[in-house]
Design a protein around this motif. Structure first.
Motif, mmCIF file in Angstrom:
data_model
loop_
_atom_site.group_PDB
_atom_site.id
_atom_site.type_symbol
_atom_site.label_atom_id
_atom_site.label_comp_id
_atom_site.label_asym_id
_atom_site.label_seq_id
_atom_site.Cartn_x
_atom_site.Cartn_y
_atom_site.Cartn_z
ATOM 1 N N GLY A 133 22.352 -7.970 34.999
ATOM 2 C CA GLY A 133 21.950 -6.711 34.367
ATOM 3 C C GLY A 133 21.258 -6.877 33.025
ATOM 4 N N LYS A 134 20.482 -5.856 32.697
ATOM 5 C CA LYS A 134 19.787 -5.804 31.412
ATOM 6 C C LYS A 134 20.833 -5.584 30.312
ATOM 7 C CE LYS A 134 15.451 -5.100 29.798
ATOM 8 N NZ LYS A 134 14.514 -6.180 29.769
ATOM 9 N N VAL A 135 20.682 -6.272 29.194
ATOM 10 C CA VAL A 135 21.626 -6.171 28.086
ATOM 11 C C VAL A 135 20.898 -5.538 26.899
ATOM 12 C CG1 VAL A 135 23.101 -7.472 26.499
ATOM 13 C CG2 VAL A 135 22.865 -8.214 28.866
ATOM 14 N N TYR A 136 21.534 -4.515 26.293
ATOM 15 C CA TYR A 136 20.909 -3.826 25.161
ATOM 16 C C TYR A 136 21.615 -4.103 23.842
ATOM 17 C CZ TYR A 136 18.354 -1.448 28.802
ATOM 18 O OH TYR A 136 17.550 -1.182 29.886
ATOM 19 N N LEU A 137 22.927 -4.357 23.894
ATOM 20 C CA LEU A 137 23.685 -4.629 22.674
ATOM 21 C C LEU A 137 24.118 -6.092 22.669
ATOM 22 C CD1 LEU A 137 25.946 -1.459 22.661
ATOM 23 C CD2 LEU A 137 23.910 -1.860 21.288
#
Length: 186
Positions: A133-137
Motif C-alpha cells: 500500500g501507498k504510505v502517506y505518514l
C-alpha cells in the motif's frame, strides 16, 4: 503406465535365518541388486545410473533469483516534497526470456505502480498481484521503508516467476533489467 511393486517386507529374524540357509546364494544377490541402491545413485523405474558431481551440485536447468535490496532516500532539491526512495533490483537467471544473466537496476515506488498498470493492460489472462500500500505518514521511517521493500520483493518474485509473463510481456524484461527504463515511453 509403469506398475510399481511395493518393496518386499523383511521376515522376522528367525524366519530370515531359516530362509538364508534354504535359499541359494544366486537368489540372494539378485534380490540385493533389485532393491538396494548405494548412495549417489538415482533410480527411475527399473534402471539406475550414477549421478555426476554436476548433476548433484550444479546449476539447475532453469533458475531465477530476484531480490529488492538497498533502499536509498534521495532529496534532489531543498523542498521536503521532493524526497523519494529507490530500491535496487538484483536479478540472476539463465532463462532465455531475459536478455541478461545478471542485472542490477534502481526503481522507485512510483515506477512499480506504472509497471504494474502496464502489466495489467498487456496481460489480461494473468492476475497481477497488488503492490504494498501507498504510505502517506512516516514514509521515510526505516521500518516503513523495510516493510515496503519486502512487499516489492514479494510482488516481483511472483511476477517475474510467472511463465506467461516471462514469455508474453514486453515490459517485464525492461523493468527488471534496463537501467534506462523510461516509464513514459510506454
Amino acid at each position: 503406465m509403469q506398475r510399481i511393486d511395493p518393496r518386499p517386507t523383511d521376515p522376522p529374524p528367525a524366519q530370515q535365518q531359516q530362509q538364508t540357509h534354504q535359499s541359494q546364494p544366486h537368489e540372494q544377490s539378485q534380490q540385493a541388486k533389485q532393491w538396494a541402491l548405494p548412495s549417489g545413485f538415482a533410480s527411475t523405474g527399473s534402471q539406475s545410473h550414477t549421478q555426476s558431481f554436476e548433476e548433484i551440485y550444479g546449476v539447475p536447468e532453469n533458475f531465477l533469483e530476484i531480490e529488492v535490496t538497498d533502499p536509498q532516500t534521495h532529496q534532489p532539491t531543498a523542498s521536503p516534497s521532493s524526497r523519494y526512495t529507490t530500491y535496487l533490483i538484483r536479478l540472476s537467471t539463465n532463462i532465455p526470456a531475459f536478455k541478461l544473466r545478471r542485472s542490477e537496476v534502481r526503481r522507485r515506488y512510483s515506477d512499480f505502480e506504472v509497471f504494474r498498470d502496464l502489466l495489467e493492460r498487456e496481460s489480461a489472462r494473468v492476475s497481477i498481484p497488488p503492490l504494498p500500500g501507498k504510505v502517506y505518514l512516516n514514509r521515510f521511517d526505516d521500518a516503513v521503508i523495510e516493510e515496503r521493500r519486502r512487499g516489492l520483493e514479494r510482488f516481483l518474485k511472483i511476477v517475474v516467476g510467472h511463465p506467461l509473463l516471462q514469455t508474453g510481456s514486453r515490459v517485464l524484461g525492461g523493468f527488471v533489467q534496463d537501467p534506462n527504463w523510461d516509464r513514459n515511453a510506454w
